[in-house]
Write a protein that holds these residues in place. Structure first.
Motif, short mmCIF file in Angstrom:
data_model
loop_
_atom_site.label_atom_id
_atom_site.label_comp_id
_atom_site.label_asym_id
_atom_site.label_seq_id
_atom_site.Cartn_x
_atom_site.Cartn_y
_atom_site.Cartn_z
N UNK A 198 31.88 51.66 47.95
CA UNK A 198 32.26 51.24 46.60
C UNK A 198 33.60 51.90 46.28
N UNK A 199 34.48 51.15 45.60
CA UNK A 199 35.83 51.64 45.37
C UNK A 199 36.13 51.90 43.90
N UNK A 200 35.16 51.66 43.02
CA UNK A 200 35.39 51.86 41.58
C UNK A 200 34.18 52.56 40.98
N UNK A 201 34.36 53.01 39.76
CA UNK A 201 33.28 53.63 39.00
C UNK A 201 33.11 52.89 37.67
N UNK A 202 31.92 52.94 37.12
CA UNK A 202 31.67 52.31 35.83
C UNK A 202 32.55 52.94 34.77
N UNK A 203 33.15 52.11 33.94
CA UNK A 203 34.06 52.59 32.90
C UNK A 203 35.52 52.52 33.28
N UNK A 204 35.82 52.32 34.57
CA UNK A 204 37.20 52.19 35.01
C UNK A 204 37.77 50.83 34.61
N UNK A 237 39.90 47.57 35.71
CA UNK A 237 40.18 46.86 36.95
C UNK A 237 41.16 45.74 36.67
N UNK A 238 41.76 45.22 37.73
CA UNK A 238 42.73 44.13 37.63
C UNK A 238 42.39 43.09 38.68
N UNK A 239 42.89 41.85 38.51
CA UNK A 239 42.62 40.82 39.53
C UNK A 239 43.12 41.24 40.91
N UNK A 240 42.24 41.11 41.89
CA UNK A 240 42.60 41.47 43.26
C UNK A 240 42.24 42.90 43.66
N UNK A 241 41.78 43.70 42.70
CA UNK A 241 41.42 45.08 43.03
C UNK A 241 40.07 45.12 43.74
N UNK A 242 39.99 45.76 44.92
CA UNK A 242 38.70 45.83 45.64
C UNK A 242 37.66 46.60 44.85
N UNK A 243 36.44 46.05 44.85
CA UNK A 243 35.34 46.71 44.14
C UNK A 243 34.35 47.33 45.11
N UNK A 244 33.98 46.59 46.16
CA UNK A 244 33.03 47.13 47.13
C UNK A 244 33.14 46.38 48.46
N UNK A 245 32.60 47.01 49.49
CA UNK A 245 32.55 46.41 50.83
C UNK A 245 31.09 46.19 51.20
N UNK A 246 30.80 45.00 51.74
CA UNK A 246 29.43 44.65 52.09
C UNK A 246 29.39 44.03 53.47
N UNK A 247 28.27 44.17 54.16
CA UNK A 247 28.10 43.57 55.48
C UNK A 247 26.66 43.11 55.63
N UNK A 248 26.50 41.99 56.31
CA UNK A 248 25.17 41.47 56.62
C UNK A 248 24.71 42.13 57.92
N UNK A 249 23.71 42.99 57.82
CA UNK A 249 23.26 43.75 58.99
C UNK A 249 21.99 43.17 59.61
N UNK A 250 21.63 41.95 59.23
CA UNK A 250 20.48 41.31 59.88
C UNK A 250 20.76 41.04 61.35
N UNK A 251 22.03 40.80 61.64
CA UNK A 251 22.48 40.63 63.03
C UNK A 251 23.76 41.45 63.21
N UNK A 252 23.84 42.15 64.33
CA UNK A 252 25.05 42.89 64.67
C UNK A 252 25.62 42.36 65.97
N UNK A 253 26.90 42.56 66.16
CA UNK A 253 27.57 42.12 67.39
C UNK A 253 27.94 43.34 68.22
N UNK A 254 27.55 43.29 69.47
CA UNK A 254 27.94 44.33 70.42
C UNK A 254 29.16 43.82 71.18
#
Length: 293
Positions: free
Chosen positions: A184-190, A192-209
């Motif tokens: 997560x790149x922000x905190x509640x109360x901060x 924000x502006x358009x284009x500002x990253x908020x969080x990173x997510x990944x689908x871990x049901x399948x991984x690639x080796x």
């Protein structure tokens, strides 16, 4: 001499009893496609409903940005639309008044026509009434043209409302996929502006080796092929999983720099990705091995 022969025989017995460890065909690390979700609106983050390591579903409302200004503009647009409707009603009332006047004049016209048959009315009286009717028709036509301008004004207000509703929806940040919050790149109360990253997510049901194979190994690797994937279970034991070859590089490259020896780094290899279903054991960056046969 006998002592030396005895040492040699013991050494042969010891090395002959050591099991030969079968090496895997390729080695690599598990990775996953990550997605960085950014803000589409400007304002204060009123709610942040996620944290690192949290699993969420698709369309989960991860954050809410202040919508006060947008809601006020929506109220303003509604007031403008109500004013336009009022003007439209007023114009319609004017038209009805003129139409009623025209009906009364038409009655007088009928009377004059009857009187003219008895020579009790003049042509001038009839001409005056016809002129009055033409004036009313032009007035009604002129008023009706205002409906066009009102209709265009309504279209503009409706378009503004659609834009504001879209901006309002964008203030609710929804996760596009189900997965695990990696950062997560922000905190509640901060702010924000358009284009500002908020969080990173990944689908871990399948991984690639992602592994690398030599040109000699490449003919034995096929898309859709089912292979054995080995991961560390204990210090001396591996766990075997089933994987599927989902991508093979079409171009050769030098072995990545993470390989320790210079001799290995200068070899040309092909990248291969093996998709493995994750039961919760696999983690991004974890090492793995592949047996293609």
């Amino acid at each position: 001499m006998k002592y030396n022969y005895l040492i040699l025989i013991l050494a042969l017995l010891v090395f002959g009893c050591v099991p030969t460890e079968e090496k895997s065909d390729a080695f690599g690390n598990f990775e996953s496609e990550t997605l960085i979700v950014s803000s589409e609106s400007a304002g204060k983050i009123l709610q942040l409903n996620i944290e690192k390591g949290q699993k969420i579903e698709a369309n989960f409302i991860s954050a809410i940005i202040d919508t006060t200004q947008i809601k006020l503009k929506l109220l303003q647009a509604d007031a403008q639309k109500a004013a336009v409707r009022s003007r439209k009603q007023s114009i319609q009332t004017q038209i009805e008044v003129f139409e009623e006047q025209k009906k009364n004049i038409e009655v007088n016209k009928s009377r004059i026509l009857k009187m003219m048959k008895d020579s009790a009315a003049t042509q001038k009286q009839l001409d005056d009434i016809n002129g009055h009717i033409r004036v009313i028709d032009k007035q009604v036509l002129n008023i009706k043209t205002q409906f066009i301008a009102i209709a265009k004004e309504q279209e503009v207000i409706d378009a503004q409302k659609e834009l504001l509703v879209d901006q309002l929806n964008r203030c609710s940040i929804k996760s596009p996929i189900a997965g695990l919050i990696l950062e997560t790149y922000v905190e509640q109360g901060e702010l924000t502006t358009p284009g500002k990253p908020l969080f990173k997510i990944a689908d871990l049901n399948e991984l690639e080796l992602k592994v690398y194979v030599s040109g000699a190994q490449l003919p034995s690797v096929k898309l859709g092929q089912t292979v054995d994937v080995l991961i560390d279970k204990t210090e001396s034991e591996n766990q075997t999983l089933s994987g599927t070859v989902t991508w093979i590089s079409s171009e050769a490259e030098f072995t990545p720099k993470i390989i320790q020896t210079k001799e290995e780094r200068v070899k040309l290899v092909y990248a291969v990705k093996v998709t493995v279903k994750n039961d919760g054991t696999l983690k991004i960056g974890m090492p793995g091995e592949v047996n293609f046969n």
